[in-house]
Design an enzyme around this catalytic site. Sequence first.
Site, PDB file in Angstrom:
ATOM      1  N   GLY A 143       9.087  -5.188   1.154  1.00  6.62           N
ATOM      2  CA  GLY A 143       8.542  -3.864   1.401  1.00  6.62           C
ATOM      3  C   GLY A 143       7.046  -3.855   1.627  1.00  6.62           C
ATOM      4  N   ASP A 144       6.288  -4.283   0.622  1.00 11.86           N
ATOM      5  CA  ASP A 144       4.828  -4.351   0.765  1.00 11.86           C
ATOM      6  C   ASP A 144       4.331  -5.754   0.425  1.00 11.86           C
ATOM      7  OD1 ASP A 144       5.408  -4.219  -1.928  1.00 11.86           O
ATOM      8  OD2 ASP A 144       3.747  -2.886  -2.428  1.00 11.86           O
ATOM      9  N   GLU A 145       5.133  -6.744   0.747  1.00 12.06           N
ATOM     10  CA  GLU A 145       4.801  -8.139   0.465  1.00 12.06           C
ATOM     11  C   GLU A 145       4.579  -8.916   1.768  1.00 12.06           C
ATOM     12  OE1 GLU A 145       7.101  -8.888  -3.775  1.00 12.06           O
ATOM     13  OE2 GLU A 145       8.064  -9.511  -1.917  1.00 12.06           O
TER      14      GLU A 145
END
Length: 242
Positions: free
Chosen positions: A154-156
């Site tokens: 996701g936000d990696e």
Amino acid sequence: LQKSDKLLKEHFAGETPFYECEARMRHKDGHWIWVLDRGKVGKWDDAGKPLIMYGTHQDITRGKLELETYHHGAHHDVLTDLPNRVLLTDRISQALALAKREKTQVALLFMDLDGFKSVNDNHGHDAGDVVLQHVARLLLHSMRASDTLARVGGDEFVALLQDIGDEQEALKMANLFISKVRHPIALPNGSEAQISMSVGIAIYPQHGVNGEVLSEHADQAMYQVKRGSKNAAVVYQSTGSA
């Protein structure tokens, strides 16, 4: 041309029942198309040399483009167009093989955005998508062409840095990424998002000699930053704690 010549010679020598080759050809209007060539010798001379060959030229450009689009989609993130986990794994394997041969080092940076959930919660998922795309561009423009940036969650994000000098050089790159991400990001609704980033670093060969171990150690280092002050970078320590 070399491939076509080889396949023709094989057919002329009787090694194959017909000639078939895919090739890019320049159209008379100037653009390039993909063509499927198929042919077969229809008449031979007394010495066994081909006299007449018949066949077809089929424009297969559309199918080729559809196949390329499929392969691209299978190896890239839809939102950011960055390599996904599948392609990253392959790039890591290639980078480690090269590093082993050249006796160089490779750095793997696992990066997780701090405060990204609040962007989605306060401004909506469309704003979150804008942030992810913006971060992807920032990081990509800060890297060398030989390196790889991937989105793996996701936000990696993960940065694969080839031929890195030492831990300090890897930390310098990580801190550059962090400083870039800290700047306010304009959102479609006129407001701004303020986020930061936590980075964990593992380096080949001292922190692992294969992609799985390096990834695990970079991930562990990143989560130590997340559990602490965040907005920082840490190099994995071989003693088991980052």
